[in-house]
Write an enzyme that holds these catalytic residues in place. Structure first.
Site, PDB file in Angstrom:
ATOM      1  CE1 TYR A 165      -3.193   2.866   0.307  1.00 22.51           C
ATOM      2  CE2 TYR A 165      -2.028   3.383   2.434  1.00 22.51           C
ATOM      3  CZ  TYR A 165      -2.918   3.409   1.460  1.00 22.51           C
ATOM      4  OH  TYR A 165      -3.876   4.820   1.283  1.00 22.51           O
ATOM      5  CE  LYS A 169      -2.939   5.624  -2.384  1.00 22.50           C
ATOM      6  NZ  LYS A 169      -4.453   5.901  -3.008  1.00 22.50           N
TER       7      LYS A 169
END
Length: 241
Positions: A165, A169
């Site tokens: 994750y 980003k």
């Protein structure tokens, strides 16, 4: 005066839904992006029940090229330009995400939505965005994408290391910098971190109310022609890379 238009991906719940609500209250016409017909329609009906009638569902699965193209074509048949594109759709992926054990499947799944999904959506919708007199793109990111924070032992989330994750980003931030550069003098492009917000996304563990999480997204979706571009923002101002 013609209402400004905004497409928000992943807007049937959470921060995307709240961003839709706030922008509708601010007088925008909302295209509520959802990959699921039933959940998307329920979200639209909820907003209309609140008196926000300038909202309609747009089915879009950012992981599917044909779906994104179909959504574009449907929108292009209704409007000649799109003022704001908010790339909000995202997934956390399966946890734990230890760097030495994370699976290829988890990495691919997370990056497909959080990174490639944004690139795909921008590429297909950019023609409509560029036709706006004041075009804006907001890519929803996270402070977990900040390498500066991750190397600061005093950061409150220092021990939250996710091998899929967070890097998705970080990659999104890097892509957004390149996008802002390539679209300079054409489109305002920024990254916005909503922070650790109380939504289904994190099992409702976040301390921040969803209204506050959506607020900086809405703020940078509404900037004028003199607004910033290529920046990484949170509700407290600029975030460190």
């Amino acid at each position: 005066m013609e209402k400004q238009t905004v497409l928000i991906t992943g807007a049937n719940k959470g921060i995307g839904f709240e961003s839709a609500r706030q922008l509708a209250n601010a007088g925008y016409y909302i295209y509520l992006g959802s990959r699921d017909q039933d959940r998307g329609q329920k979200a639209v009906e909820q907003l209309k029940a609140e008196g926000l009638n300038d909202v309609e569902l747009l089915l879009i699965d950012v992981t599917n090229e044909a779906s994104v193209q179909k959504a574009h074509d449907e929108l292009a048949a209704k409007i000649d330009h799109l003022d704001v594109l908010i790339n909000n759709a995202g997934i956390p992926g399966a946890f734990p995400q230890k760097a030495d054990t994370v699976s290829d499947d988890t990495m691919k799944e997370v990056f497909e939505v959080n990174f490639f999904g944004v690139i795909r959506t921008v590429r297909i919708f950019i023609d409509l965005v560029k036709k706006s007199p004041n075009p804006r793109i907001v890519n929803v990111t996270s402070d977990l994408g900040s390498l500066t924070y991750h190397n600061d032992p005093n950061w409150e989330h220092y021990e939250v290391k996710s091998a899929a994750y967070g890097p998705s980003k970080t990659a999104l931030n890097a892509y957004t910098v390149a996008l802002a550069y390539d679209l300079k003098d054409q489109v305002k492009v920024n990254m916005v971190n909503p922070g650790y917000t109380n939504t289904e996304f994190n099992g409702n563990r976040g301390p921040k109310p969803v209204e506050d999480g959506a607020a900086p997204i809405v703020k940078y979706a509404m900037i004028g022609p003199d607004g910033p571009t290529g920046k990484y923002f949170s509700d407290y101002g600029e975030s460190p890379w």
